[in-house]
Enzyme design. Structure first.
Site, PDB file in Angstrom:
ATOM      1  N   ALA A  49       0.791  -1.241   0.000  1.00 27.83           N
ATOM      2  CA  ALA A  49       0.000   0.000   0.000  1.00 27.83           C
ATOM      3  C   ALA A  49       0.819   1.286   0.000  1.00 27.83           C
ATOM      4  CB  ALA A  49      -0.903   0.002   1.243  1.00 27.83           C
ATOM      5  N   SER A  50       2.139   1.193  -0.166  1.00 25.70           N
ATOM      6  CA  SER A  50       2.952   2.381   0.110  1.00 25.70           C
ATOM      7  C   SER A  50       3.410   3.168  -1.106  1.00 25.70           C
ATOM      8  CB  SER A  50       4.170   1.980   0.943  1.00 25.70           C
ATOM      9  OG  SER A  50       4.819   0.876   0.336  1.00 25.70           O
ATOM     10  N   SER A  51       3.218   2.624  -2.309  1.00 25.85           N
ATOM     11  CA  SER A  51       3.620   3.389  -3.494  1.00 25.85           C
ATOM     12  C   SER A  51       2.879   2.878  -4.718  1.00 25.85           C
ATOM     13  CB  SER A  51       5.138   3.295  -3.716  1.00 25.85           C
ATOM     14  OG  SER A  51       5.502   1.955  -3.964  1.00 25.85           O
ATOM     15  N   TYR A  53       0.558   1.808  -7.684  1.00 24.90           N
ATOM     16  CA  TYR A  53      -0.872   1.499  -7.784  1.00 24.90           C
ATOM     17  C   TYR A  53      -1.494   1.139  -6.437  1.00 24.90           C
ATOM     18  CZ  TYR A  53      -0.911   1.639 -12.901  1.00 24.90           C
ATOM     19  OH  TYR A  53      -0.869   2.047 -14.211  1.00 24.90           O
ATOM     20  N   ASP A 111       7.359  -7.821   6.238  1.00 20.99           N
ATOM     21  CA  ASP A 111       7.337  -8.668   5.045  1.00 20.99           C
ATOM     22  C   ASP A 111       5.950  -9.263   4.797  1.00 20.99           C
ATOM     23  OD1 ASP A 111       7.780 -10.432   3.021  1.00 20.99           O
ATOM     24  OD2 ASP A 111       9.133 -11.749   4.139  1.00 20.99           O
ATOM     25  N   ALA A 140       4.975  -5.551  -5.396  1.00 20.48           N
ATOM     26  CA  ALA A 140       5.980  -5.632  -6.465  1.00 20.48           C
ATOM     27  C   ALA A 140       7.321  -5.775  -5.770  1.00 20.48           C
ATOM     28  CB  ALA A 140       5.946  -4.371  -7.310  1.00 20.48           C
ATOM     29  N   TYR A 235       8.781  -8.863 -21.442  1.00 17.34           N
ATOM     30  CA  TYR A 235       7.729  -8.827 -20.429  1.00 17.34           C
ATOM     31  C   TYR A 235       6.777 -10.015 -20.540  1.00 17.34           C
ATOM     32  CZ  TYR A 235       5.090  -6.606 -16.740  1.00 17.34           C
ATOM     33  OH  TYR A 235       4.511  -6.341 -15.530  1.00 17.34           O
ATOM     34  N   VAL A 273       3.295   2.759 -16.325  1.00 20.56           N
ATOM     35  CA  VAL A 273       3.516   4.007 -15.590  1.00 20.56           C
ATOM     36  C   VAL A 273       4.957   4.031 -15.098  1.00 20.56           C
ATOM     37  CG1 VAL A 273       1.181   4.570 -14.764  1.00 20.56           C
ATOM     38  CG2 VAL A 273       2.558   2.904 -13.523  1.00 20.56           C
ATOM     39  N   VAL A 274       5.404   5.218 -14.709  1.00 16.09           N
ATOM     40  CA  VAL A 274       6.754   5.348 -14.167  1.00 16.09           C
ATOM     41  C   VAL A 274       6.725   4.880 -12.720  1.00 16.09           C
ATOM     42  CG1 VAL A 274       8.659   6.929 -13.710  1.00 16.09           C
ATOM     43  CG2 VAL A 274       7.143   7.346 -15.655  1.00 16.09           C
TER      44      VAL A 274
END
EC number: 1.3.1.9
Length: 400
Positions: A49-51, A53, A111, A140, A235, A273-274
């Protein structure tokens, strides 16, 4: 201390707490400007939840839907001498801003692959919310520590079968290069599926379900990227693609499970996205710089926040209550604008023409670099970067 950006490889080793908070505020402002999401869930768990999406999902749920949110992530706090990770400051800012609006927000730091993370999250849900109506899975990570054995498994961003060579951009030197990536071994493919596939998503949902903390009608979503033939070799047709296919497998199993009580599980395919994750994938920075320019010209460019708001309001929680449109694999497709034929054709034609000399003129490479720095809190409008800041930010995150 006065904090300046320091880049090493694919990461910026410094972060700016005030800049990170400004980024979060920007996303919140966008969400509020779009107006409330009518049928939004009221109790939401976001794993990762920290960056990127995951953070945008938490913002959409809280500030678009008025939800109580619990976030799980693995971030490093800052000390007075050294900044923490950007995700730490993002999460701290989110909690502070959510609480200022009277919204429930609690976070667990550790973790997410571990059994302890799942158990502590279950305990917190039982104690504070009773159950959750939505679970977003947005991890991710390049490494997974196996909960039973403690073994560290690493993913590989490699093609399958043969060496992949393509035009790429060296983001440190801002020059066009030929990048070659050796193919993954069978072992590396298997490991990539273990780290980035659907197994941990299943473990989370099964643990939450067994503990009785999933409400009836609970929806879960995990994020994926498919891309186009320009990026497929590295990918979708590479080791990473095998992991994303495993996510589809997990979604099918979870959808059957949750469907029994009126819920659902979907993979949401999002646009490029970046992010720190995408910047580490060879070829992606150049492709992103090209596709962003064309999408901006066409008026269909979106960042993380715009994408996720659209997913909530126009797919999962539509105003008229109707079911989300899905593709033949039951996926939510938010990459529909990026995959428009005119946009992709433009990229196909442009790719071979790019040189170091015309890179900044023919693509949004300058904007790519700016957005990359923004991930770490730098180059954000309205932030005084000459000001003295304290990298030690107080939080009450629950340590896993």
């Amino acid at each position: 201390m006065i904090i300046k950006p320091r880049i090493r490889g694919f990461i910026c080793t410094t972060t700016h707490p005030v800049g990170c908070e400004a980024n979060v505020k920007e996303q919140i402002a966008y969400t509020k400007a779009q107006g409330p999401i009518k049928n939004a869930p009221k109790r939401v768990l976001v794993v990762g939840a920290s960056s990127g999406y995951g953070l945008s999902s938490r913002i959409a749920a809280a500030f678009g839907g008025g939800a109580s949110t619990i976030g799980v992530f693995f971030e490093k706090e800052g000390t007075e001498k050294k900044p923490g990770t950007a995700g730490f400051y993002n999460a701290a800012a989110f909690e502070k801003l959510a609480r200022e609006e009277g919204l429930y927000a609690k976070s667990l730091n550790g973790d997410a692959f571990s059994n302890e993370a799942k158990q502590k999250t279950i305990d917190l849900i039982k104690e504070d919310l009773g159950q959750v109506d939505m679970v977003v899975y947005s991890l991710a990570s390049p490494v997974r520590k196996m909960p039973e054995t403690g073994e560290l498994i690493r993913s590989a961003l490699k093609p399958i079968g043969e060496t992949y060579t393509s035009t790429a951009v060296d983001t440190n030197k801002d020059v066009i290069i030929e990048a070659s990536v050796e193919p993954a071994t069978e072992e590396e493919i298997k490991d990539t599926v273990t780290v980035m596939g659907g197994e941990d998503w299943e473990l989370w949902i099964n643990a939450l379900s067994d503990a009785g903390v999933l409400a009836e009608g609970c929806k879960t979503v995990a994020y994926s990227y498919i891309g186009t033939e320009l990026t497929w070799p590295i990918y979708w047709d590479g080791a990473l693609g095998k992991a994303k296919m495993d996510l589809d497998r997990a979604a099918k199993a979870l959808n059957e499970k949750l469907g029994a009580t009126g819920g659902s599980a979907n993979v949401a395919v999002l646009k490029s996205v970046v992010t720190q994750a995408s910047s580490a994938i060879p070829v992606m920075p150049l492709y992103i710089a090209m596709v962003f320019k064309k999408m901006r010209e066409e008026g269909v460019h979106e960042g993380c926040m715009e994408q996720i708001y659209r997913m909530f309001s126009q797919r999962l929680y539509k105003e008229d209550g109707s079911a989300a449109e899905v593709d033949d694999m039951n996926r939510l497709r938010l990459d529909d604008w990026e995959l428009r034929e005119d946009i992709q054709q433009h990229c196909r034609e442009l790719w071979p023409q790019i040189t170091t000399e015309n890179l900044k003129e023919l693509t949004d490479y300058v904007e790519y670099k700016e957005e990359f720095l923004k991930l770490f809190g730098f180059g954000v409008e309205g932030v005084d970067y000459e000001a003295d800041v304290n990298p030690a930010v107080e939080t009450d995150f629950i340590q896993i």
